[in-house]
Scaffold this motif. Structure first.
Motif, PDB file in Angstrom:
ATOM      1  N   CYS A   1      38.526  70.735  41.411  1.00 19.73           N
ATOM      2  CA  CYS A   1      38.538  69.269  41.290  1.00 19.73           C
ATOM      3  C   CYS A   1      37.141  68.751  40.953  1.00 19.73           C
ATOM      4  O   CYS A   1      36.903  67.545  40.944  1.00 19.73           O
ATOM      5  CB  CYS A   1      39.037  68.639  42.578  1.00 19.73           C
TER       6      CYS A   1
ATOM      7  N   HIS B   1      39.339  61.290  43.265  1.00 25.41           N
ATOM      8  CA  HIS B   1      40.527  61.403  44.114  1.00 25.41           C
ATOM      9  C   HIS B   1      40.456  62.588  45.069  1.00 25.41           C
ATOM     10  O   HIS B   1      41.423  62.857  45.790  1.00 25.41           O
ATOM     11  CB  HIS B   1      41.782  61.493  43.244  1.00 25.41           C
ATOM     12  N   LEU B   2      39.328  63.258  45.080  1.00 23.02           N
ATOM     13  CA  LEU B   2      39.133  64.360  46.032  1.00 23.02           C
ATOM     14  C   LEU B   2      38.593  63.735  47.318  1.00 23.02           C
ATOM     15  O   LEU B   2      37.485  63.192  47.348  1.00 23.02           O
ATOM     16  CB  LEU B   2      38.127  65.364  45.456  1.00 23.02           C
TER      17      LEU B   2
ATOM     18  N   CYS C   1      43.541  66.420  47.532  1.00 23.41           N
ATOM     19  CA  CYS C   1      43.819  65.432  46.482  1.00 23.41           C
ATOM     20  C   CYS C   1      44.548  64.216  47.054  1.00 23.41           C
ATOM     21  O   CYS C   1      45.645  64.350  47.602  1.00 23.41           O
ATOM     22  CB  CYS C   1      44.662  66.086  45.393  1.00 23.41           C
TER      23      CYS C   1
ATOM     24  N   LEU D   1      45.889  62.008  45.314  1.00 24.16           N
ATOM     25  CA  LEU D   1      47.003  61.666  44.416  1.00 24.16           C
ATOM     26  C   LEU D   1      48.153  62.662  44.532  1.00 24.16           C
ATOM     27  O   LEU D   1      49.137  62.552  43.802  1.00 24.16           O
ATOM     28  CB  LEU D   1      46.531  61.642  42.951  1.00 24.16           C
TER      29      LEU D   1
ATOM     30  N   PRO E   1      47.315  64.068  37.414  1.00 24.55           N
ATOM     31  CA  PRO E   1      47.443  64.716  36.098  1.00 24.55           C
ATOM     32  C   PRO E   1      48.285  65.989  36.148  1.00 24.55           C
ATOM     33  O   PRO E   1      48.208  66.756  37.116  1.00 24.55           O
ATOM     34  CB  PRO E   1      45.988  65.042  35.723  1.00 24.55           C
TER      35      PRO E   1
ATOM     36  N   CYS F   1      46.487  69.183  36.819  1.00 26.76           N
ATOM     37  CA  CYS F   1      46.160  69.472  38.219  1.00 26.76           C
ATOM     38  C   CYS F   1      47.333  70.169  38.899  1.00 26.76           C
ATOM     39  O   CYS F   1      47.153  71.143  39.629  1.00 26.76           O
ATOM     40  CB  CYS F   1      45.822  68.188  38.965  1.00 26.76           C
TER      41      CYS F   1
END
Ligand code: SF4
Ligand code: SF4
Length: 90
Positions: free
Chosen positions: A17, A41-42, A48, A50, A57, A60
């Motif tokens: 990330c 977003h880490l 994560c 998200l 994404p 990811c």
């Protein structure tokens, strides 16, 4: 003999990330994320924020632990992903 633990993502790493560039826009990176930049977003637990959301994404979601990339510790993963990034640039 190998164990299943060798094939699981390492807690407290987060290298995947940080090291790679991510072209998909996210709320924290509307233009995509540059290589070497810690993803917005880490979270502080190196997880994560998200995860499970549509904004995460696809790249990811597609990335999985792989010993050849993740190595044995975070610095090794950062270096290997950096090399991969450079080797795959057009
Ligand atoms: S680089 Fe590998 S070990 Fe580190 S967080 Fe990503 S998948 Fe897990
Ligand atoms: S969106 Fe989540 S999985 Fe993707 S780089 Fe950022 S923190 Fe990592």
């Amino acid at each position: 003999m190998s164990t299943c633990d060798e094939h699981q993502c390492r807690p407290g790493c987060g290298a995947c990330c940080i090291a790679p560039s991510i072209s998909t826009p996210t709320p924290g990176h509307p233009q995509g994320k540059a290589a070497g930049l810690r993803c917005a977003h880490l979270n502080e637990d190196l997880l994560c924020s998200l995860f499970g959301q549509p904004e995460r994404p696809a790249a990811c979601a597609a990335f999985h632990f792989d010993t050849s990339v993740c190595g044995t510790e975070r610095q090794e993963a950062l270096q290997r992903i950096h090399w991969l990034e450079e080797a795959t640039q057009i």
